[in-house]
Design a protein around this motif. Structure first.
Motif, mmCIF file in Angstrom:
data_model
loop_
_atom_site.group_PDB
_atom_site.id
_atom_site.type_symbol
_atom_site.label_atom_id
_atom_site.label_comp_id
_atom_site.label_asym_id
_atom_site.label_seq_id
_atom_site.Cartn_x
_atom_site.Cartn_y
_atom_site.Cartn_z
ATOM 1 N N LEU A 10 0.822 -1.205 0.000
ATOM 2 C CA LEU A 10 0.000 0.000 0.000
ATOM 3 C C LEU A 10 0.858 1.257 0.000
ATOM 4 C CD1 LEU A 10 -2.904 1.114 0.192
ATOM 5 C CD2 LEU A 10 -2.593 1.139 2.662
ATOM 6 N N ALA A 14 0.983 3.935 -3.072
ATOM 7 C CA ALA A 14 0.610 5.316 -2.779
ATOM 8 C C ALA A 14 1.760 6.270 -3.105
ATOM 9 C CB ALA A 14 0.207 5.448 -1.312
ATOM 10 N N SER A 15 2.974 5.898 -2.782
ATOM 11 C CA SER A 15 4.136 6.734 -3.093
ATOM 12 C C SER A 15 4.279 6.922 -4.592
ATOM 13 C CB SER A 15 5.414 6.107 -2.538
ATOM 14 O OG SER A 15 5.344 5.976 -1.156
ATOM 15 N N PHE A 18 1.345 9.249 -5.831
ATOM 16 C CA PHE A 18 1.534 10.636 -5.426
ATOM 17 C C PHE A 18 2.734 11.274 -6.129
ATOM 18 C CE2 PHE A 18 -0.875 9.402 -1.469
ATOM 19 C CZ PHE A 18 -2.021 10.081 -1.853
#
Length: 64
Positions: A10, A14-15, A18
């Motif tokens: 996760l 997400a990194s 973003f």
């Protein structure tokens, strides 16, 4: 163990998302100059993800 693996996946996803979102929020001159950097960063993320899966597999196979 499954929770830890899920959290790592996760965080990596997400990194990655973003990073791509932030890379797109700049003026055109800056964006054109950073396309190569974004590509390099994306490749680094992909390599790290693959190596992380291999490391988890090795850990599960021989140490768990």
């Amino acid at each position: 163990m499954k929770l830890g693996i899920f959290l790592v996946i996760l965080i990596v996803v997400a990194s990655f998302v973003f990073t791509l979102l932030l890379a797109g929020k700049s003026d055109e001159g800056y964006r054109n100059a950073t396309v190569k950097n974004t590509t390099n960063l994306s490749v680094i993320y992909i390599v790290v993800i693959v190596l992380s899966f291999i490391a988890v597999g090795v850990y599960i196979k021989w140490f768990a």
